[in-house]
Design an enzyme around this catalytic site. Structure first.
Site, PDB file in Angstrom:
ATOM      1  N   ARG A  64     -67.682 -19.440 -43.214  1.00 23.49           N
ATOM      2  CA  ARG A  64     -67.124 -18.494 -42.709  1.00 23.49           C
ATOM      3  C   ARG A  64     -66.609 -17.363 -43.649  1.00 23.49           C
ATOM      4  O   ARG A  64     -66.790 -16.145 -43.219  1.00 23.49           O
ATOM      5  CB  ARG A  64     -65.700 -19.185 -41.871  1.00 23.49           C
ATOM      6  CG  ARG A  64     -64.903 -17.853 -41.091  1.00 23.49           C
ATOM      7  CD  ARG A  64     -63.882 -18.409 -40.426  1.00 23.49           C
ATOM      8  NE  ARG A  64     -62.853 -19.300 -40.948  1.00 23.49           N
ATOM      9  CZ  ARG A  64     -61.626 -19.750 -40.729  1.00 23.49           C
ATOM     10  NH1 ARG A  64     -61.671 -19.989 -39.154  1.00 23.49           N
ATOM     11  NH2 ARG A  64     -60.716 -20.338 -41.347  1.00 23.49           N
ATOM     12  N   ARG A 117     -68.104   1.440 -52.807  1.00 21.89           N
ATOM     13  CA  ARG A 117     -68.948   1.626 -53.966  1.00 21.89           C
ATOM     14  C   ARG A 117     -68.388   2.250 -55.055  1.00 21.89           C
ATOM     15  O   ARG A 117     -69.184   1.921 -56.145  1.00 21.89           O
ATOM     16  CB  ARG A 117     -70.026   2.855 -53.189  1.00 21.89           C
ATOM     17  CG  ARG A 117     -70.709   2.153 -51.955  1.00 21.89           C
ATOM     18  CD  ARG A 117     -71.680   3.070 -51.797  1.00 21.89           C
ATOM     19  NE  ARG A 117     -72.333   2.506 -50.263  1.00 21.89           N
ATOM     20  CZ  ARG A 117     -73.343   3.113 -49.596  1.00 21.89           C
ATOM     21  NH1 ARG A 117     -73.653   4.609 -50.073  1.00 21.89           N
ATOM     22  NH2 ARG A 117     -73.517   2.601 -48.381  1.00 21.89           N
ATOM     23  N   LYS A 163     -62.063 -12.710 -41.453  1.00 19.70           N
ATOM     24  CA  LYS A 163     -60.998 -13.357 -41.830  1.00 19.70           C
ATOM     25  C   LYS A 163     -60.518 -12.499 -42.979  1.00 19.70           C
ATOM     26  O   LYS A 163     -60.877 -12.813 -44.334  1.00 19.70           O
ATOM     27  CB  LYS A 163     -60.874 -14.687 -42.211  1.00 19.70           C
ATOM     28  CG  LYS A 163     -59.268 -15.234 -42.446  1.00 19.70           C
ATOM     29  CD  LYS A 163     -59.651 -17.035 -42.461  1.00 19.70           C
ATOM     30  CE  LYS A 163     -58.206 -17.533 -42.889  1.00 19.70           C
ATOM     31  NZ  LYS A 163     -56.979 -17.040 -41.819  1.00 19.70           N
ATOM     32  N   GLU A 196     -55.082 -14.838 -29.259  1.00 15.08           N
ATOM     33  CA  GLU A 196     -54.794 -16.208 -30.098  1.00 15.08           C
ATOM     34  C   GLU A 196     -53.266 -15.855 -30.523  1.00 15.08           C
ATOM     35  O   GLU A 196     -52.511 -14.709 -30.374  1.00 15.08           O
ATOM     36  CB  GLU A 196     -55.565 -16.135 -31.199  1.00 15.08           C
ATOM     37  CG  GLU A 196     -55.851 -15.217 -32.303  1.00 15.08           C
ATOM     38  CD  GLU A 196     -56.873 -15.003 -33.216  1.00 15.08           C
ATOM     39  OE1 GLU A 196     -57.120 -16.055 -33.730  1.00 15.08           O
ATOM     40  OE2 GLU A 196     -57.258 -13.908 -33.729  1.00 15.08           O
TER      41      GLU A 196
HETATM   42  N1  PMP Z   1     -56.262 -17.487 -35.896  1.00 18.74           N
HETATM   43  C1  PMP Z   1     -55.686 -16.599 -36.927  1.00 18.74           C
HETATM   44  C2  PMP Z   1     -55.593 -15.217 -36.748  1.00 18.74           C
HETATM   45  C3  PMP Z   1     -55.503 -17.130 -38.215  1.00 18.74           C
HETATM   46  O1  PMP Z   1     -55.223 -16.581 -39.162  1.00 18.74           O
HETATM   47  C4  PMP Z   1     -55.995 -18.544 -38.318  1.00 18.74           C
HETATM   48  C5  PMP Z   1     -55.973 -19.460 -39.735  1.00 18.74           C
HETATM   49  N2  PMP Z   1     -54.566 -19.739 -39.982  1.00 18.74           N
HETATM   50  C6  PMP Z   1     -56.466 -19.404 -37.140  1.00 18.74           C
HETATM   51  C7  PMP Z   1     -56.504 -18.699 -35.961  1.00 18.74           C
HETATM   52  C8  PMP Z   1     -56.862 -21.029 -37.264  1.00 18.74           C
HETATM   53  O2  PMP Z   1     -58.010 -20.903 -37.916  1.00 18.74           O
HETATM   54  P1  PMP Z   1     -58.315 -22.348 -38.740  1.00 18.74           P
HETATM   55  O3  PMP Z   1     -58.323 -23.460 -37.808  1.00 18.74           O
HETATM   56  O4  PMP Z   1     -59.891 -22.038 -39.452  1.00 18.74           O
HETATM   57  O5  PMP Z   1     -57.433 -22.346 -39.853  1.00 18.74           O
END
Ligand code: PMP
Length: 299
Positions: A64, A117, A163, A196
């Protein structure tokens, strides 16, 4: 003036940090004010977890990280094997067997302009520590969350699958949660569907079916989310990735969140409304137990 941060939030001086190939004491672990990670949030990161000395799904996290880096056209200065070694060396230097690991890659030192850059080599640092994201008792009692007004980043603006070091979208939502006296907030996407939470993925259970938002709703592809989906499938529970809206939250029988730091945590109230009977539900409890077994089994 000699400003010292309040002791409560100051890093443990005994902590050892990996910075660009060296493991140094926390007091010496520095990045430049010209680093674009700091100036623009230009960089990527991972949050990982070590259980009994083994990092949970390290390969998947590094994949990832590589994908996040690729999406922002950042060339990682270390190979996957070098990152694995550095992660374990940092854990070892701190004698941490069970803990959290933060792996960060910034764009590196550059000029004040935006252009990536005009930067030197990306910086890599790894911090490991003991963290407790939510109070222990919430895993038993369940926690309250809110729906927030901050819309999750549009996938064609900053894809939530990256991320990235730019977490302001989530921080604004987190502030709304904290102002409301809760730890987490559900963020909806630009279409009004559940995306989320600020740092966790969200699941519902309705009439025995486990439901979660699809990745296309604009979410991080959580590694804990994937692990929980595998557990749901192992138990042969009906499961669907589907667009969810506020109504689905309100009529759910159960709700829980997943994340590396949070693991699996029950949600028993949303916007002041009880979920189901207001207690963590049986499927949630089962999945919490299954997840514990999974991480302790080192899978
Ligand atoms: N959504 C967000 C925005 C996150 O930052 C995270 C990680 N803290 C997650 C979901 C959960 O992902 P993971 O299970 O890979 O930690």
């Amino acid at each position: 003036m000699d400003f010292k941060p309040p002791q409560k939030y100051a890093p443990n001086p005994d902590l050892k940090i990996f910075v660009n190939g060296r493991i140094v004491p926390a007091a010496e672990a520095m990045v430049s004010v010209f680093d674009h990670g700091l100036l623009y949030g230009d960089g990527v990161f991972e949050g990982l977890r070590s259980y009994s000395g083994r990092v949970f799904r390290l390969d998947r996290h590094l994949q990832r990280l590589e994908e996040s880096a690729r999406a922002i056209r950042l060339e990682l200065p270390m190979t996957r094997q070098e990152l694995v070694t550095a992660t374990y060396e940092t854990l070892e230097a701190n004698k941490i067997i069970d803990g959290y690991v933060r792996l960060v890659v910034t764009r590196g030192v550059g000029t004040l302009g935006l252009s990536p850059r005009r930067t030197e080599c990306p910086s890599v640092f790894i911090i490991t520590s003991q963290i407790e994201l939510y109070p222990r008792e919430l895993y038993e009692q369940g926690m309250a969350i809110i729906s927030c007004s901050v819309v999750r980043n549009h996938p064609n603006a900053i894809a939530p699958r990256i991320k990235s070091l730019n977490y302001l979208n989530n921080i604004l939502a987190k502030i709304e949660a904290l102002d409301a006296g809760v730890h987490e907030a559900v963020m909806y996407n630009h279409l009004g569907y559940v995306a989320e939470c600020t740092g966790d993925n969200i699941f519902l259970v309705r009439e025995g079916t486990v439901l979660t938002s699809p990745v296309a709703a604009g979410i991080l592809e959580g590694i804990t989310r994937d692990a929980v989906i595998e557990l749901v499938q192992r138990r042969k529970l009906p499961f669907r990735e589907t667009d969810l809206n506020r109504h689905d939250l309100y009529v759910a029988n159960e709700c829980f969140l997943t994340g590396t730091a949070a693991e699996v945590i029950p949600v028993t109230q949303i916007d002041g409304r009880p979920i189901g009977n207001g207690q963590p539900g049986p499927i949630t409890r089962q999945l919490i137990a299954d997840f514990k077994a999974l991480v302790n089994g080192g899978e």
